[in-house]
Structures are given as C-alpha cells and as structure tokens.
Design a protein around this motif. Structure first.
Motif, PDB file in Angstrom:
ATOM      1  N   SER A  22      -6.812   5.264  -8.344  1.00  0.00           N
ATOM      2  CA  SER A  22      -8.036   4.707  -7.760  1.00  0.00           C
ATOM      3  C   SER A  22      -7.834   4.337  -6.296  1.00  0.00           C
ATOM      4  CB  SER A  22      -8.493   3.471  -8.538  1.00  0.00           C
ATOM      5  OG  SER A  22      -8.961   3.836  -9.805  1.00  0.00           O
ATOM      6  N   HIS A  23      -6.717   3.694  -6.008  1.00  0.00           N
ATOM      7  CA  HIS A  23      -6.428   3.307  -4.621  1.00  0.00           C
ATOM      8  C   HIS A  23      -6.298   4.524  -3.709  1.00  0.00           C
ATOM      9  CE1 HIS A  23      -6.069  -1.012  -4.900  1.00  0.00           C
ATOM     10  NE2 HIS A  23      -5.376  -0.885  -6.014  1.00  0.00           N
ATOM     11  N   GLN A  24      -5.887   5.647  -4.284  1.00  0.00           N
ATOM     12  CA  GLN A  24      -5.739   6.876  -3.496  1.00  0.00           C
ATOM     13  C   GLN A  24      -7.015   7.718  -3.531  1.00  0.00           C
ATOM     14  OE1 GLN A  24      -1.546   8.683  -3.753  1.00  0.00           O
ATOM     15  NE2 GLN A  24      -1.764   7.589  -5.706  1.00  0.00           N
ATOM     16  N   LEU A  29      -1.080   3.394 -13.482  1.00  0.00           N
ATOM     17  CA  LEU A  29      -1.260   4.751 -12.948  1.00  0.00           C
ATOM     18  C   LEU A  29      -2.728   4.977 -12.602  1.00  0.00           C
ATOM     19  CD1 LEU A  29       0.083   7.383 -12.155  1.00  0.00           C
ATOM     20  CD2 LEU A  29      -0.230   8.181 -14.511  1.00  0.00           C
ATOM     21  N   GLY A  30      -3.628   4.510 -13.462  1.00  0.00           N
ATOM     22  CA  GLY A  30      -5.053   4.593 -13.137  1.00  0.00           C
ATOM     23  C   GLY A  30      -5.385   3.833 -11.860  1.00  0.00           C
ATOM     24  N   ASN A  60      -8.434  11.662 -11.706  1.00  0.00           N
ATOM     25  CA  ASN A  60      -7.156  11.302 -12.330  1.00  0.00           C
ATOM     26  C   ASN A  60      -7.207   9.880 -12.887  1.00  0.00           C
ATOM     27  OD1 ASN A  60      -5.991  13.784 -11.737  1.00  0.00           O
ATOM     28  ND2 ASN A  60      -5.119  13.084  -9.823  1.00  0.00           N
ATOM     29  N   ALA A  61      -7.814   8.973 -12.132  1.00  0.00           N
ATOM     30  CA  ALA A  61      -7.950   7.590 -12.598  1.00  0.00           C
ATOM     31  C   ALA A  61      -8.793   7.553 -13.872  1.00  0.00           C
ATOM     32  CB  ALA A  61      -8.577   6.727 -11.512  1.00  0.00           C
ATOM     33  N   LYS A  62      -9.872   8.321 -13.881  1.00  0.00           N
ATOM     34  CA  LYS A  62     -10.754   8.378 -15.051  1.00  0.00           C
ATOM     35  C   LYS A  62      -9.967   8.772 -16.292  1.00  0.00           C
ATOM     36  CE  LYS A  62     -13.051  12.002 -16.116  1.00  0.00           C
ATOM     37  NZ  LYS A  62     -13.886  13.167 -16.266  1.00  0.00           N
ATOM     38  N   ASN A  63      -9.102   9.767 -16.158  1.00  0.00           N
ATOM     39  CA  ASN A  63      -8.322  10.227 -17.308  1.00  0.00           C
ATOM     40  C   ASN A  63      -7.410   9.127 -17.847  1.00  0.00           C
ATOM     41  OD1 ASN A  63      -9.503  12.755 -17.058  1.00  0.00           O
ATOM     42  ND2 ASN A  63      -7.859  13.546 -15.784  1.00  0.00           N
ATOM     43  N   GLN A  64      -6.825   8.340 -16.969  1.00  0.00           N
ATOM     44  CA  GLN A  64      -5.943   7.255 -17.405  1.00  0.00           C
ATOM     45  C   GLN A  64      -6.751   6.135 -18.078  1.00  0.00           C
ATOM     46  OE1 GLN A  64      -2.666   7.867 -17.328  1.00  0.00           O
ATOM     47  NE2 GLN A  64      -3.347   9.781 -16.409  1.00  0.00           N
ATOM     48  N   TYR A  65      -7.854   5.742 -17.464  1.00  0.00           N
ATOM     49  CA  TYR A  65      -8.661   4.672 -18.040  1.00  0.00           C
ATOM     50  C   TYR A  65      -9.297   5.094 -19.363  1.00  0.00           C
ATOM     51  CZ  TYR A  65      -8.178   2.408 -13.453  1.00  0.00           C
ATOM     52  OH  TYR A  65      -7.685   1.835 -12.310  1.00  0.00           O
ATOM     53  N   LYS A  66      -9.627   6.368 -19.492  1.00  0.00           N
ATOM     54  CA  LYS A  66     -10.185   6.863 -20.758  1.00  0.00           C
ATOM     55  C   LYS A  66      -9.154   6.712 -21.876  1.00  0.00           C
ATOM     56  CE  LYS A  66     -12.555  10.777 -22.829  1.00  0.00           C
ATOM     57  NZ  LYS A  66     -13.100  12.121 -22.605  1.00  0.00           N
ATOM     58  N   LYS A  67      -7.890   7.007 -21.571  1.00  0.00           N
ATOM     59  CA  LYS A  67      -6.826   6.807 -22.566  1.00  0.00           C
ATOM     60  C   LYS A  67      -6.778   5.351 -23.012  1.00  0.00           C
ATOM     61  CE  LYS A  67      -3.647  10.176 -20.530  1.00  0.00           C
ATOM     62  NZ  LYS A  67      -2.347  10.305 -19.826  1.00  0.00           N
ATOM     63  N   ARG A  78       0.809  -1.229   0.000  1.00  0.00           N
ATOM     64  CA  ARG A  78       0.000   0.000   0.000  1.00  0.00           C
ATOM     65  C   ARG A  78       0.841   1.278   0.000  1.00  0.00           C
ATOM     66  NH1 ARG A  78      -3.568  -3.475   3.217  1.00  0.00           N
ATOM     67  NH2 ARG A  78      -5.531  -3.625   2.081  1.00  0.00           N
ATOM     68  N   ASN A  79       1.979   1.233  -0.654  1.00  0.00           N
ATOM     69  CA  ASN A  79       2.831   2.414  -0.810  1.00  0.00           C
ATOM     70  C   ASN A  79       2.499   3.071  -2.151  1.00  0.00           C
ATOM     71  OD1 ASN A  79       4.247   2.053   1.618  1.00  0.00           O
ATOM     72  ND2 ASN A  79       5.606   0.561   0.655  1.00  0.00           N
ATOM     73  N   TYR A  80       1.289   3.608  -2.244  1.00  0.00           N
ATOM     74  CA  TYR A  80       0.772   4.094  -3.513  1.00  0.00           C
ATOM     75  C   TYR A  80       1.493   5.344  -4.018  1.00  0.00           C
ATOM     76  CZ  TYR A  80      -2.868   0.787  -2.318  1.00  0.00           C
ATOM     77  OH  TYR A  80      -3.540  -0.350  -1.965  1.00  0.00           O
ATOM     78  N   GLN A  81       1.889   6.222  -3.137  1.00  0.00           N
ATOM     79  CA  GLN A  81       2.568   7.448  -3.579  1.00  0.00           C
ATOM     80  C   GLN A  81       3.924   7.140  -4.193  1.00  0.00           C
ATOM     81  OE1 GLN A  81       2.403   9.911  -0.063  1.00  0.00           O
ATOM     82  NE2 GLN A  81       0.477  10.835  -0.703  1.00  0.00           N
ATOM     83  N   ILE A  82       4.647   6.210  -3.611  1.00  0.00           N
ATOM     84  CA  ILE A  82       5.942   5.824  -4.167  1.00  0.00           C
ATOM     85  C   ILE A  82       5.726   5.106  -5.504  1.00  0.00           C
ATOM     86  CG2 ILE A  82       8.020   4.434  -3.803  1.00  0.00           C
ATOM     87  CD1 ILE A  82       7.562   4.896  -0.755  1.00  0.00           C
ATOM     88  N   ALA A  83       4.716   4.234  -5.551  1.00  0.00           N
ATOM     89  CA  ALA A  83       4.395   3.535  -6.799  1.00  0.00           C
ATOM     90  C   ALA A  83       4.034   4.545  -7.889  1.00  0.00           C
ATOM     91  CB  ALA A  83       3.244   2.560  -6.574  1.00  0.00           C
ATOM     92  N   GLN A  84       3.268   5.566  -7.525  1.00  0.00           N
ATOM     93  CA  GLN A  84       2.865   6.588  -8.482  1.00  0.00           C
ATOM     94  C   GLN A  84       4.084   7.275  -9.088  1.00  0.00           C
ATOM     95  OE1 GLN A  84       0.035   9.450  -6.961  1.00  0.00           O
ATOM     96  NE2 GLN A  84       0.623  10.963  -8.488  1.00  0.00           N
TER      97      GLN A  84
END
Length: 157
Positions: A60-62, A55-56, A67-74, A29-35
């Motif tokens: 989402s986890h955060q 990235l999406g 922001n997730a929507k923009n990635q999944y739309k791509k 659950r280290n989402y910021q580092i993963a990002q």
C-alpha cells in the motif's frame, strides 16, 4: 567466559526482532527493504497473519494496490471477524476504484461498501472506517447507493 558474555551482552540487547526491524524500516520509509524482509519471513511461515498484513501495508505504501488487495483478501478469509482486516481490504479496493475507470469503480463499489460496513459492525469504535464510509457515500452517486444522507449517518457516529 564471563568476559565474553559481558562483551556480547550489549550486542544481544541491541539486536532487533524481525518485526522491530520492519517497523524501523517503515519509520524510515525503506519499503523495498522491508518488503524483502517480510517476504523472507513469509517463506518460513506463509500463514502468519502479522507478516501477511505487513506485506499488504508495504505494498500500500508503495501504491501497489493490486498486490496489497491480494494480501488483505487473504487476511479477511483467514480472520473474517477482524474489523482491521475488513477496513484495510475495503480501503485498498477504494484506492483501486479511485484510479480505475468509472465502470470498474462501479463494479467494485459494492465490495468496498460490504467490507467497510462489516468493519464498522465489528468495531463500533473504529473511527477510520467511519470516515472511509463518509468518503465512499459522498463520492458514490445515489443511483448506486451513495448519498449525503448515508454519509451523514456515518459522520455522526
């Protein structure tokens, strides 16, 4: 030279690929580092669908659903026949609608249904999309296309 290779071999075996490192960060659950790692990879390869999806997922986890929507739309635009991408896009739209005003939720409910239906039609075995459809139709008023009969149809699948 053989001694140097022998000493370095364990280090080389334990090194992780960036995707393995991101998965490890997700697991902890280290989402910021993963990002940050994902964004670094996307700078090098901005059209890589695996990194865009990750990235999406990290957004989402955060709970950064826009922001997730923009990635999944791509992803949906790049790979229009992916059930997973339509499911994730429709799902994040649903999460946005859940926290939005009723008017905004009604405005995007059509897009939610469109992408979830597309995912369902692309993969007849995708259980998660069917549960998302059940939830959508149970929560939508009948006047805008919801209803228990539609929800039951997807529940039976």
């Amino acid at each position: 030279m053989r001694i140097l290779i022998f000493l370095l071999f364990p280090i080389l075996c334990w090194s992780q690929t960036p995707q393995q490192e991101v998965q490890n960060l997700f697991d902890h659950r280290n989402y910021q580092i993963a990002q940050k790692l994902i964004q670094k990879e996307l700078v090098e390869d901005p059209s890589n669908t695996t990194w865009i999806e990750l990235l999406g997922d990290v957004y989402s986890h955060q709970k950064q659903f826009e922001n997730a929507k923009n990635q999944y739309k791509k992803l949906v635009q790049k790979v229009p026949n992916s059930a997973t991408y339509h499911y994730k896009y429709g799902g994040v739209l649903g999460l946005i609608a859940k926290d939005a005003s009723k008017l905004k939720a009604l405005r995007i409910s059509g897009d939610i249904a469109k992408h979830l239906k597309k995912a369902a039609s692309l993969d007849s075995q995708h259980i998660d999309v069917r549960w998302a459809m059940v939830e959508l139709y149970v929560q939508l008023p009948g006047i805008v296309g919801g209803g228990k009969n539609k929800a039951l149809k997807y529940a039976q699948q």
